[in-house]
Write a protein that holds these residues in place. Structure first.
Motif, PDB file in Angstrom:
ATOM      1  N   ARG A   1       0.871  -1.127   0.152  1.00 29.89           N
ATOM      2  CA  ARG A   1       0.091  -0.050  -0.123  1.00 29.89           C
ATOM      3  C   ARG A   1       0.621   1.288  -0.024  1.00 29.89           C
ATOM      4  NH1 ARG A   1      -5.222  -1.341   0.646  1.00 29.89           N
ATOM      5  NH2 ARG A   1      -5.851   0.846   1.052  1.00 29.89           N
ATOM      6  N   TRP A   2       0.491   2.232  -0.437  1.00 31.94           N
ATOM      7  CA  TRP A   2       1.094   3.692  -0.858  1.00 31.94           C
ATOM      8  C   TRP A   2       1.102   4.454   0.311  1.00 31.94           C
ATOM      9  CZ3 TRP A   2       4.388   4.885  -4.725  1.00 31.94           C
ATOM     10  CH2 TRP A   2       4.652   4.005  -5.756  1.00 31.94           C
ATOM     11  N   LYS A   3       1.797   4.210   1.716  1.00 35.41           N
ATOM     12  CA  LYS A   3       1.552   5.121   2.738  1.00 35.41           C
ATOM     13  C   LYS A   3       2.625   6.070   2.968  1.00 35.41           C
ATOM     14  CE  LYS A   3      -0.604   1.219   5.433  1.00 35.41           C
ATOM     15  NZ  LYS A   3      -1.910   2.039   5.644  1.00 35.41           N
ATOM     16  N   SER A   4       3.739   6.040   2.280  1.00 35.81           N
ATOM     17  CA  SER A   4       4.836   6.938   2.384  1.00 35.81           C
ATOM     18  C   SER A   4       4.460   8.357   1.431  1.00 35.81           C
ATOM     19  CB  SER A   4       5.899   6.409   1.931  1.00 35.81           C
ATOM     20  OG  SER A   4       7.259   7.485   1.704  1.00 35.81           O
ATOM     21  N   ASP A   5       4.708   9.247   2.101  1.00 34.41           N
ATOM     22  CA  ASP A   5       4.386  10.677   1.744  1.00 34.41           C
ATOM     23  C   ASP A   5       5.259  10.878   0.793  1.00 34.41           C
ATOM     24  OD1 ASP A   5       2.248  11.052   3.252  1.00 34.41           O
ATOM     25  OD2 ASP A   5       2.916  12.699   4.617  1.00 34.41           O
ATOM     26  N   LYS A   6       6.601  10.590   0.824  1.00 30.77           N
ATOM     27  CA  LYS A   6       7.773  10.855  -0.146  1.00 30.77           C
ATOM     28  C   LYS A   6       7.421   9.982  -1.244  1.00 30.77           C
ATOM     29  CE  LYS A   6      12.598  10.500  -0.954  1.00 30.77           C
ATOM     30  NZ  LYS A   6      13.843  10.248  -0.154  1.00 30.77           N
ATOM     31  N   GLU A   7       6.962   8.789  -1.165  1.00 33.30           N
ATOM     32  CA  GLU A   7       6.667   7.968  -2.393  1.00 33.30           C
ATOM     33  C   GLU A   7       5.286   8.233  -3.274  1.00 33.30           C
ATOM     34  OE1 GLU A   7       6.472   3.909  -1.041  1.00 33.30           O
ATOM     35  OE2 GLU A   7       8.730   3.736  -1.032  1.00 33.30           O
ATOM     36  N   VAL A   8       4.497   8.697  -2.590  1.00 35.79           N
ATOM     37  CA  VAL A   8       3.057   9.120  -2.968  1.00 35.79           C
ATOM     38  C   VAL A   8       3.362  10.637  -3.820  1.00 35.79           C
ATOM     39  CG1 VAL A   8       0.703  10.039  -2.840  1.00 35.79           C
ATOM     40  CG2 VAL A   8       1.772   7.972  -1.758  1.00 35.79           C
ATOM     41  N   GLY A   9       4.268  11.357  -3.130  1.00 38.48           N
ATOM     42  CA  GLY A   9       4.541  12.583  -3.807  1.00 38.48           C
ATOM     43  C   GLY A   9       5.398  12.634  -4.902  1.00 38.48           C
ATOM     44  N   THR A  10       6.149  11.652  -5.303  1.00 37.33           N
ATOM     45  CA  THR A  10       6.854  11.234  -6.477  1.00 37.33           C
ATOM     46  C   THR A  10       5.901  10.847  -7.577  1.00 37.33           C
ATOM     47  OG1 THR A  10       8.961  10.666  -5.151  1.00 37.33           O
ATOM     48  CG2 THR A  10       8.765   9.911  -7.513  1.00 37.33           C
ATOM     49  N   LEU A  11       5.124   9.905  -6.881  1.00 40.06           N
ATOM     50  CA  LEU A  11       4.141   9.314  -8.008  1.00 40.06           C
ATOM     51  C   LEU A  11       3.110  10.416  -8.643  1.00 40.06           C
ATOM     52  CD1 LEU A  11       2.459   7.036  -9.198  1.00 40.06           C
ATOM     53  CD2 LEU A  11       1.182   6.832  -6.924  1.00 40.06           C
ATOM     54  N   LEU A  12       2.778  11.302  -7.671  1.00 41.53           N
ATOM     55  CA  LEU A  12       1.851  12.379  -8.125  1.00 41.53           C
ATOM     56  C   LEU A  12       2.502  13.374  -8.876  1.00 41.53           C
ATOM     57  CD1 LEU A  12      -0.156  13.067  -4.819  1.00 41.53           C
ATOM     58  CD2 LEU A  12      -0.983  11.914  -6.866  1.00 41.53           C
ATOM     59  N   ALA A  13       3.772  13.725  -8.739  1.00 38.57           N
ATOM     60  CA  ALA A  13       4.511  14.529  -9.383  1.00 38.57           C
ATOM     61  C   ALA A  13       4.863  13.964 -10.862  1.00 38.57           C
ATOM     62  CB  ALA A  13       5.754  14.780  -8.885  1.00 38.57           C
ATOM     63  N   THR A  14       4.965  12.787 -10.807  1.00 44.84           N
ATOM     64  CA  THR A  14       5.039  12.048 -12.291  1.00 44.84           C
ATOM     65  C   THR A  14       3.985  11.974 -13.003  1.00 44.84           C
ATOM     66  OG1 THR A  14       6.859  10.536 -11.263  1.00 44.84           O
ATOM     67  CG2 THR A  14       5.825   9.736 -13.293  1.00 44.84           C
ATOM     68  N   MET A  15       2.752  11.914 -12.402  1.00 48.68           N
ATOM     69  CA  MET A  15       1.507  11.768 -12.932  1.00 48.68           C
ATOM     70  C   MET A  15       1.039  13.155 -13.597  1.00 48.68           C
ATOM     71  SD  MET A  15      -1.104   9.457 -10.911  1.00 48.68           S
ATOM     72  CE  MET A  15      -2.416   9.459 -12.328  1.00 48.68           C
ATOM     73  N   GLU A  16       1.514  14.015 -12.871  1.00 50.12           N
ATOM     74  CA  GLU A  16       1.113  15.610 -13.193  1.00 50.12           C
ATOM     75  C   GLU A  16       1.977  16.012 -14.566  1.00 50.12           C
ATOM     76  OE1 GLU A  16       1.046  20.082 -11.659  1.00 50.12           O
ATOM     77  OE2 GLU A  16       1.462  18.593  -9.982  1.00 50.12           O
ATOM     78  N   LYS A  17       3.313  15.318 -14.621  1.00 54.60           N
ATOM     79  CA  LYS A  17       4.038  15.726 -15.816  1.00 54.60           C
ATOM     80  C   LYS A  17       3.585  15.010 -17.041  1.00 54.60           C
ATOM     81  CE  LYS A  17       8.583  16.321 -13.650  1.00 54.60           C
ATOM     82  NZ  LYS A  17       9.824  15.540 -13.290  1.00 54.60           N
ATOM     83  N   ARG A  18       2.708  13.779 -16.879  1.00 53.66           N
ATOM     84  CA  ARG A  18       2.106  13.085 -18.104  1.00 53.66           C
ATOM     85  C   ARG A  18       1.048  13.602 -18.372  1.00 53.66           C
ATOM     86  NH1 ARG A  18       4.519   6.981 -17.307  1.00 53.66           N
ATOM     87  NH2 ARG A  18       6.721   7.525 -16.813  1.00 53.66           N
ATOM     88  N   ILE A  19       0.094  14.286 -17.347  1.00 56.95           N
ATOM     89  CA  ILE A  19      -1.419  14.734 -17.923  1.00 56.95           C
ATOM     90  C   ILE A  19      -1.053  15.972 -18.608  1.00 56.95           C
ATOM     91  CG2 ILE A  19      -3.390  15.466 -16.763  1.00 56.95           C
ATOM     92  CD1 ILE A  19      -2.950  13.466 -14.565  1.00 56.95           C
TER      93      ILE A  19
END
Length: 289
Positions: free
Chosen positions: A196-214
């Motif tokens: 599960r994605w509980k780490s703020d750092k990991e989720v932040g990286t994931l969201l930043a990656t998604m934002e670049k691709r959207i």
């Protein structure tokens, strides 16, 4: 696609794209090892475990896309290194064989005996050089009576032994019981987990990656503290739900013309958290059919 028509941008957003996240990359690396592994009496296998919507099926689909059939006009047959199926809803051996033959686009008689289908599978595996069999939703094997479950597990063991195929199975945590209850079969599987994605750092990286691709025309700053916490809270630390929530919000951002994902937009989104989707029927309540 930033200047593409709205419908094209929305379609691209909903389709999504592969993201090389650490748990997925590790699973793919082990699957590549299985693909390279020479045939052996006890071939290694992999059991991929995780909650629903944790990315298991996406990993299987990614591996299949990297190793699609090789078709050559000069060759007598295609080379099919990897085959993927979904485990039948019940542990029925004939249904398993039919799923495999369907995946290989091999004609068969539905009323044929199990033994005839099994012989056909062994022959076609040899003919097209199948090396890895991917089986999704392996937890479905727990849906039948104990005897049928045991017979189904034996069928998997025989298939691995007779064809030397390496297996990658994926399922929920129930899948641990589905395979490891048989010590002989369970000992052949390495187990990997999709966390599960509980780490703020990991989720932040994931969201930043998604934002670049959207392809939205304004920045959303998804990795900001406020947006990160809101997304995590509504998606309940589920990878698939995080991705779906952000994609749905991006589509609405185009519909409304705001061209960015905001807290207000996410809060206004029609969205049911994962925990509330799993509702039990209360006694005395009749379901409409």
């Amino acid at each position: 696609m930033i200047d593409a028509p709205d419908a094209e941008r929305q379609n691209a957003i909903l389709m999504g794209s592969w993201m090389s996240l650490t748990p997925s990359v590790k699973a793919l690396e082990f699957m590549e090892f299985l693909l390279r592994h020479p045939p052996s009496t006890r071939p290694p296998n992999l059991l991929l475990i995780g909650d629903s919507h944790s990315g298991k099926s996406t990993v299987l689909e990614r591996f299949l896309s990297l190793h699609g059939p090789v078709v050559s006009p000069e060759a007598e047959t295609s080379v099919v290194d990897v085959v993927v199926i979904t485990c039948p809803p019940e542990p029925k051996i004939k249904a398993l064989y039919m799923s495999i033959l369907d995946a290989l686009l091999v004609p068969y008689k539905p009323n044929a005996e199990e033994g005839a289908m099994y012989s056909q599978i062994k022959l076609i595996f040899r003919k097209v050089s199948v090396k890895v069999l991917l089986i999704d939703e392996i937890n479905n094997t727990l849906q039948g009576p104990p005897l049928r479950q045991r017979q189904f597990r034996n069928a998997l063991k025989n298939l691995a032994h007779d064809t030397k195929v390496r297996m990658v199975t994926a399922g929920t945590y129930d899948a641990l019981n589905a395979l490891t209850i048989d010590e002989q079969l369970g000992s052949r599987f390495e187990t990997m987990y999709m966390p599960r994605w509980k780490s703020d750092k990991e989720v932040g990286t994931l969201l930043a990656t998604m934002e670049k691709r959207i392809p939205l025309k304004k920045p959303s700053d998804l990795k900001s503290v406020a947006m990160l916490r809101l997304v995590k809270e509504r998606a309940e630390d589920s990878l698939g739900d995080i991705c779906s929530l952000v994609r749905n919000a991006a589509v609405k951002a185009i519909d409304t013309g705001v061209e960015q994902i905001t807290e207000a937009l996410i809060n206004d989104l029609v969205w049911t958290p994962p925990s509330k989707r799993r509702r039990s029927v209360q006694p005395g309540v009749q379901l409409a059919i």
